[in-house]
Design an enzyme around this catalytic site. Structure first.
Site, PDB file in Angstrom:
ATOM      1  N   TRP A 127       4.557  -1.799  12.281  1.00 40.93           N
ATOM      2  CA  TRP A 127       3.734  -1.147  13.333  1.00 40.93           C
ATOM      3  C   TRP A 127       2.944  -1.956  14.150  1.00 40.93           C
ATOM      4  O   TRP A 127       2.182  -2.924  13.643  1.00 40.93           O
ATOM      5  CB  TRP A 127       2.930  -0.151  12.406  1.00 40.93           C
ATOM      6  CG  TRP A 127       2.044   0.895  13.277  1.00 40.93           C
ATOM      7  CD1 TRP A 127       2.706   1.530  14.335  1.00 40.93           C
ATOM      8  CD2 TRP A 127       0.723   0.982  13.202  1.00 40.93           C
ATOM      9  NE1 TRP A 127       1.794   2.513  14.703  1.00 40.93           N
ATOM     10  CE2 TRP A 127       0.465   2.252  14.099  1.00 40.93           C
ATOM     11  CE3 TRP A 127      -0.295   0.755  12.691  1.00 40.93           C
ATOM     12  CZ2 TRP A 127      -0.550   2.709  14.305  1.00 40.93           C
ATOM     13  CZ3 TRP A 127      -1.333   1.191  12.683  1.00 40.93           C
ATOM     14  CH2 TRP A 127      -1.889   2.213  13.623  1.00 40.93           C
ATOM     15  N   ASP A 208      -0.605   0.603   3.361  1.00 41.52           N
ATOM     16  CA  ASP A 208      -0.599   1.708   4.479  1.00 41.52           C
ATOM     17  C   ASP A 208       0.061   2.999   4.061  1.00 41.52           C
ATOM     18  O   ASP A 208       1.373   2.866   4.030  1.00 41.52           O
ATOM     19  CB  ASP A 208      -0.328   0.863   6.013  1.00 41.52           C
ATOM     20  CG  ASP A 208      -0.363   1.916   7.030  1.00 41.52           C
ATOM     21  OD1 ASP A 208      -0.891   2.993   6.924  1.00 41.52           O
ATOM     22  OD2 ASP A 208      -0.031   1.329   7.991  1.00 41.52           O
ATOM     23  N   ALA A 210       1.042   6.157   5.797  1.00 42.05           N
ATOM     24  CA  ALA A 210       0.759   7.182   6.908  1.00 42.05           C
ATOM     25  C   ALA A 210       1.832   8.118   6.798  1.00 42.05           C
ATOM     26  O   ALA A 210       1.855   9.061   7.615  1.00 42.05           O
ATOM     27  CB  ALA A 210       0.885   6.343   8.032  1.00 42.05           C
TER      28      ALA A 210
HETATM   29  C1  LMR Z   1       3.798   5.440  15.750  1.00 43.67           C
HETATM   30  O1  LMR Z   1       4.171   4.573  15.222  1.00 43.67           O
HETATM   31  O2  LMR Z   1       4.521   5.878  16.902  1.00 43.67           O
HETATM   32  C2  LMR Z   1       2.723   6.485  15.406  1.00 43.67           C
HETATM   33  O3  LMR Z   1       2.113   5.934  14.144  1.00 43.67           O
HETATM   34  C3  LMR Z   1       1.812   6.716  16.577  1.00 43.67           C
HETATM   35  C4  LMR Z   1       0.629   5.378  16.502  1.00 43.67           C
HETATM   36  O4  LMR Z   1      -0.573   5.743  16.512  1.00 43.67           O
HETATM   37  O5  LMR Z   1       1.469   4.257  16.869  1.00 43.67           O
END
Ligand code: LMR
Length: 394
Positions: A127, A208, A210
């Protein structure tokens, strides 16, 4: 003053979200930002959330401060949800974070104080926000291989080559489940091997979390993180309620620290509180209180779990439909991996120019690394999307 500033790079996910919003084309398809969407293409307020909100509205008597650690009952409910009974509570301390990102920010700052300029190993790819979060916390970013571009699965041998070589001063950031952006996840045996490796080397896991409940189920998705935290003396978990409770803009999250013993846990807690006070002073409570109300009430909790199951099953169905449509049209298994991945995302492995072409010519939006949000696949237009993807790669 401002003349010394350079324009900062904005996160590609939110840049794309703005581009999509500004696109006037009627049939545009949003596979970009990771927000859940239902069959009407909207990100709904979950049913249990609506009811909990109403209860809070009816019964709240004050909006005074909760204190720096935030909503303790919310944190306790999340510890139970994520960790079950794996760890003795005397070793756990929690604070609320402003969303999962806020939790990561607090935890990484504490780690940056414990090991200034310490090495944090992050999956490649990851991410995108993990990188500035770590850098802002005075940590040095390193990578471990994660994705096998040929199979679109996990490059486990490559990953373990790095993980096995870590030292007790290193931090490793793991995605608890539903890897973002790839959608390729560790098997139970692979999690067991990661846990054994961390136990052996003493490297510190920061997990993490999420997307708990978006992969295979609430309990199933917690397997890896429970295995890891049970194997090591110290760990941290950043929990986000953004996706599984649909509370994105409310910023509800929990920073969980697991220490060797209660005394050490108190020190970590004081550091987490010190970070909060010196940055945002207090964390937001509305989303935290909603989650507390839901998790503490048997009926609301059952309603939430049922809706979460619907969401997970819908994403699974969309995966199967899209990969089946592509297989049928192309007579190849090249995109079967979409159905094998789990969670909200799949990394398609398309070149940048193909992603760009899909956006400009077909109004199909995905992140420029070719990550798709499967919840954005329009169920009634799967064939059309399959045609567009195939035409773009040909
Ligand atoms: C994403 O990866 O699209 C979501 O977790 C939103 C973000 O905050 O990046």
């Amino acid at each position: 003053m401002f003349e010394t500033l350079k324009k900062a790079t904005l996160d590609k996910i939110f840049v794309l979200m703005a581009e999509y919003a500004a696109d006037p084309r009627a049939g545009k398809i949003d596979l970009g930002v990771g927000v859940y969407k239902d069959d009407k293409n909207i990100t709904p307020v979950m049913r249990a959330v609506r009811k909990a909100e109403q209860r809070i509205l009816d019964s709240a008597t004050t909006k005074t401060y909760k204190g720096v650690v935030g909503n303790k009952e919310f944190s306790a409910a999340i510890v139970d949800l994520a960790l079950g009974n794996t760890i003795d509570k005397s070793r756990i301390r929690t604070v609320n974070g402003a969303g999962g990102t806020g939790a990561l920010m607090i935890l990484m700052h504490v780690l940056g104080r414990a090991r200034p300029k310490g090495r944090i190993f992050i999956s490649d790819p990851t991410w995108p926000n993990h990188i500035p979060l770590a850098e802002n916390a005075n940590l040095e970013v390193h990578y471990y291989p994660y994705f096998d571009a040929a199979t679109r699965g996990v490059n486990f041998a490559g990953m373990m080559e790095v993980i096995d070589g870590l030292t007790a001063d290193d931090i490793v950031l793991l995605h608890g489940c539903c890897h973002n952006p790839t959608g390729a996840n560790l098997s139970r045996t692979q999690w067991d091997a990661v846990a054994a490796s961390l136990q052996r080397t003493g490297a510190f896991p920061l997990i993490d979390l999420a997307y708990l409940g978006f992969g295979d189920g609430l309990e199933e998705d917690a397997y890896g993180l429970r295995k890891v935290v049970a194997a090591v003396p110290e760990a941290m978990v950043a929990f986000s309620a953004s996706k599984n409770f649909g509370l994105y803009r409310e910023r509800a999250g929990v920073a969980i620290a697991i220490a060797r013993d209660s005394e050490s846990a108190d020190v970590v807690s004081s550091q987490m509180q010190n970070v909060i006070r010196g940055t945002i002073s207090q964390t937001p409570d509305h989303g935290a209180e909603i989650v507390r109300v839901i998790l503490e009430d048997k009926d609301l909790r059952a309603e939430w779990e049922a809706e979460l199951t619907e969401m997970r099953e819908r994403m699974g169905r969309l995966r199967v439909k899209l990969s089946a449509a592509i297989r049928q049209k192309s007579n190849s298994k090249d995109f079967d991996f979409i159905a094998e991945h789990s969670g909200m995302f799949s990394l398609l492995g398309l070149p940048g120019e193909v992603v760009q072409k899909l956006k400009t010519e077909d109004a199909v939006y995905m992140i420029n690394d070719s990550r798709i949000n499967v919840a954005g696949i329009p169920e009634d237009r799967v064939d059309e999307l399959a045609d567009k993807l195939l035409a773009a790669v040909r």
